[in-house]
Design a protein around this motif. Structure first.
Motif, short mmCIF file in Angstrom:
data_model
loop_
_atom_site.label_atom_id
_atom_site.label_comp_id
_atom_site.label_asym_id
_atom_site.label_seq_id
_atom_site.Cartn_x
_atom_site.Cartn_y
_atom_site.Cartn_z
N GLU A 216 -27.43 -3.66 55.65
CA GLU A 216 -28.32 -4.66 56.13
C GLU A 216 -27.31 -5.72 56.90
O GLU A 216 -27.82 -6.39 57.89
CB GLU A 216 -29.20 -5.17 55.05
N GLN A 217 -26.31 -6.31 56.23
CA GLN A 217 -25.45 -7.33 56.71
C GLN A 217 -24.78 -6.80 58.06
O GLN A 217 -24.78 -7.37 58.86
CB GLN A 217 -24.32 -7.61 55.75
N ARG A 218 -24.69 -5.53 58.18
CA ARG A 218 -23.96 -5.01 59.21
C ARG A 218 -25.10 -4.98 60.48
O ARG A 218 -24.59 -5.53 61.46
CB ARG A 218 -23.39 -3.65 59.02
N GLU A 219 -26.10 -4.51 59.92
CA GLU A 219 -27.15 -4.47 61.16
C GLU A 219 -27.49 -5.93 61.58
O GLU A 219 -27.70 -6.09 62.77
CB GLU A 219 -28.46 -3.67 60.61
N ALA A 220 -27.77 -6.85 60.59
CA ALA A 220 -27.73 -8.33 60.94
C ALA A 220 -26.82 -8.72 61.96
O ALA A 220 -27.10 -9.49 62.99
CB ALA A 220 -28.08 -9.05 59.76
N LEU A 221 -25.53 -8.59 61.44
CA LEU A 221 -24.38 -9.07 62.41
C LEU A 221 -24.40 -8.68 63.60
O LEU A 221 -24.42 -9.37 64.71
CB LEU A 221 -23.10 -8.98 61.65
N ALA A 222 -24.63 -7.18 63.84
CA ALA A 222 -24.50 -6.57 65.10
C ALA A 222 -25.74 -6.91 66.10
O ALA A 222 -25.64 -7.41 67.06
CB ALA A 222 -24.70 -4.82 64.92
N THR A 223 -26.96 -7.16 65.47
CA THR A 223 -28.14 -7.53 66.11
C THR A 223 -27.89 -8.95 66.57
O THR A 223 -28.09 -9.44 67.76
CB THR A 223 -29.30 -7.40 65.35
N ARG A 224 -27.50 -10.05 65.74
CA ARG A 224 -27.43 -11.18 65.95
C ARG A 224 -26.40 -11.78 66.85
O ARG A 224 -26.31 -12.42 67.94
CB ARG A 224 -27.37 -12.06 64.87
N PHE A 225 -25.22 -10.92 66.70
CA PHE A 225 -23.86 -11.00 67.87
C PHE A 225 -24.55 -10.73 68.99
O PHE A 225 -24.12 -11.44 69.99
CB PHE A 225 -22.85 -10.32 67.18
N THR A 226 -24.94 -9.64 69.18
CA THR A 226 -25.56 -9.24 70.58
C THR A 226 -26.52 -10.46 71.09
O THR A 226 -26.42 -10.68 72.42
CB THR A 226 -26.25 -7.68 70.31
#
Length: 145
Positions: free
Chosen positions: A16-26
């Motif tokens: 969940e943290q990886r997905e959140a980071l990837a989405t929010r960095f993008t």
């Protein structure tokens, strides 16, 4: 083109943290620079504790190395860095001394995406480039022309 490389040691990120980071960095990169989000890549590279050192000692670390296309202002770069740091703290909540954030610039002429050298980050050049990429991949990037 931007490639966000997240290297962690002693900090285990959940899916969940990886997905959140990837989405929010993008989203942050797109909103701050105007670069189309389909070209933002985020890579996670976890390392076991003991393989990364700070000041000669094993310490937990979170390193974000953002390789970006050159040509944006110092103000834009600092705004991007501030927003990325906020994302990291909101998603992972780490002590500040465990976080390293690097935004490095690479000249457009040294970068290739979809087999085409990237344009300068100037509106007219980007529009022309996006038209060419749309010819290669009909419909896939139509919303960005």
């Amino acid at each position: 083109m931007p490639v966000y490389q997240v290297v962690t040691s002693g900090i285990e990120l959940t899916e969940e943290q990886r997905e959140a980071l990837a989405t929010r960095f993008t989203r942050t990169h797109h909103e701050t620079t105007g670069a189309p989000d389909p070209f933002v890549r985020v890579v996670f590279q976890p390392m076991p504790l003991g393989l990364m050192y700070t000041a000669g000692r094993v310490e937990p670390s979170f390193i974000l190395n953002a390789a970006c296309r050159a040509g944006r202002s110092e103000q834009t770069r600092h705004e991007l860095m501030d927003k990325l740091y906020e994302v990291i703290q909101e998603v992972v909540d780490l002590p500040a001394d465990q976080v390293v954030l690097i935004v490095s610039d690479t000249p457009s002429g040294w970068l290739m995406e979809a087999g085409m050298v990237l344009p300068e980050p100037v509106h007219d050049a980007e529009v022309q480039w996006m038209r060419k990429i749309n010819e290669q991949f009909p419909g896939k990037y139509a919303q960005y022309v």
